[in-house]
Design an enzyme around this catalytic site. Structure first.
Site, mmCIF file in Angstrom:
data_model
loop_
_atom_site.group_PDB
_atom_site.id
_atom_site.type_symbol
_atom_site.label_atom_id
_atom_site.label_comp_id
_atom_site.label_asym_id
_atom_site.label_seq_id
_atom_site.Cartn_x
_atom_site.Cartn_y
_atom_site.Cartn_z
ATOM 1 N N TYR A 125 1.076 -0.619 0.306
ATOM 2 C CA TYR A 125 0.010 -0.064 -0.026
ATOM 3 C C TYR A 125 1.314 0.728 -0.179
ATOM 4 C CZ TYR A 125 -3.535 3.373 0.964
ATOM 5 O OH TYR A 125 -4.010 4.745 1.353
ATOM 6 N N LYS A 152 0.812 4.829 -3.018
ATOM 7 C CA LYS A 152 0.627 5.628 -2.787
ATOM 8 C C LYS A 152 2.279 6.660 -2.903
ATOM 9 C CE LYS A 152 -3.339 5.525 -1.746
ATOM 10 N NZ LYS A 152 -4.883 6.553 -3.271
ATOM 11 N N THR A 173 -13.628 6.806 6.354
ATOM 12 C CA THR A 173 -14.172 5.812 4.916
ATOM 13 C C THR A 173 -14.338 3.980 5.845
ATOM 14 O OG1 THR A 173 -12.492 5.251 3.618
ATOM 15 C CG2 THR A 173 -12.844 8.404 4.023
#
Length: 310
Positions: A176, A180, A213
């Site tokens: 991850y 990014k 989220t």
């Protein structure tokens, strides 16, 4: 800038925006903010049912909004190419491209339709290919902007050129963080190449801080880490609506000149109004960015230079 809110978005009437991953979370809030500012917005996502639901929610709030949904799976280069063809057949120019969609820290290694590690393929390579294939439409706009969603996680990310797909050693967070970091490097390199080639783009990156989220729940959101995060969230996190503000700032503010990176202004950039964000040295590595660009072209079979010539 430190008190910038959604009310500060300049009027966007007459502009057309594409927002990836716009059926929920940050993408939905970004699309909603642009629609409130009177932009025409194309929401994209993998799930048509969620797309219809997102469109209905926005229309209940903004009955006159100019919005539509288009299917786009960034984990499938054929889907990316198909979307770009459909878009070009209908629209002559694109003002704003918001590369927002992503997956986070998948517990086990998964691969895309094209055999890429899922996070690197979805979060980065899909957006690389999408941006390149939409470049002719971006160049047809008067002041086009591209915004890549990065993360605080880029700070501990490194591009593993010898194992980009995590085939030898897969770690959820390592993959991850790499994806990014790649998104931030891509944004900065796109600005450099646009300046050199005269593509007339403004390319920025943004991150939401710690926004509440479903992304966490769909990745590592189970067990002790999730429980600890729930306890800390009220103090250190912010809503998805607030988390979308750095992206909206990067996409619309006259102060966002290009080659910038924006995030929350609070403690450790976790929450707060938009402000310039901290860029780690590895993200500023121009030789590394050029190598990543070249490898991305080879992996996806998509060339910015070829697209610019069309």
């Amino acid at each position: 800038m430190t008190d910038w809110t959604i009310a500060n978005i300049p009027p966007q009437g007459g502009k057309l925006a594409v927002v990836t991953g716009a059926t929920g979370g940050l993408g939905y809030q970004t699309a909603l903010g642009l629609a409130q500012a009177e932009a025409e917005v194309v929401l994209t996502g993998r799930n048509a049912a969620k797309g219809r639901e997102a469109i209905s929610k926005i229309r209940r709030l903004l009955p006159d909004a100019r919005i539509s949904f288009e299917a786009l799976d960034l984990a499938n280069l054929a889907s990316v190419a198909d979307f770009a063809r459909r878009f070009a057949a209908v629209h002559s120019a694109l003002d704003l491209l918001i590369n927002n969609a992503g997956v986070m820290a998948l517990p086990t290694r998964q691969i895309t339709a094209d055999g890429f590690e899922m996070q690197f393929g979805t979060n980065y390579l899909g957006h690389y290919a999408l941006t390149a294939q939409l470049l002719p439409r971006l160049r047809s706009a008067r002041q086009p902007r591209v915004v890549n969603l990065s993360s605080i996680a880029h700070r501990t990310g490194f591009i593993q050129f010898s194992d980009l797909q995590g085939e030898r050693l897969y770690s959820p967070w390592k993959a991850y963080n790499q994806s990014k970091l790649a998104m931030l490097m891509f944004a900065l390199e796109l600005q450099r190449r646009s300046d050199a080639a005269g593509w007339n783009l403004i390319s920025n990156a943004a991150h939401p801080g710690w926004a509440r989220t479903d992304l966490f729940a769909n990745g590592p959101g189970a067990g002790l880490l999730a429980f600890a995060s729930q306890l800390a969230a009220p103090l250190f996190s912010q809503s998805a609506e607030s988390g979308a503000l750095p992206t909206l700032f990067a996409a619309t503010s006259p102060q966002a000149k290009g080659g910038g990176y924006y995030g929350p202004s609070g403690l450790n950039e976790l929450k707060g109004p938009p402000a310039p964000a901290w860029i780690m040295p590895q993200a500023r590595d121009k030789s590394g960015a050029a190598k990543l660009w070249q490898m991305s072209q080879q992996l996806t079979g998509v060339s910015f230079e070829s697209a610019a010539a069309t």
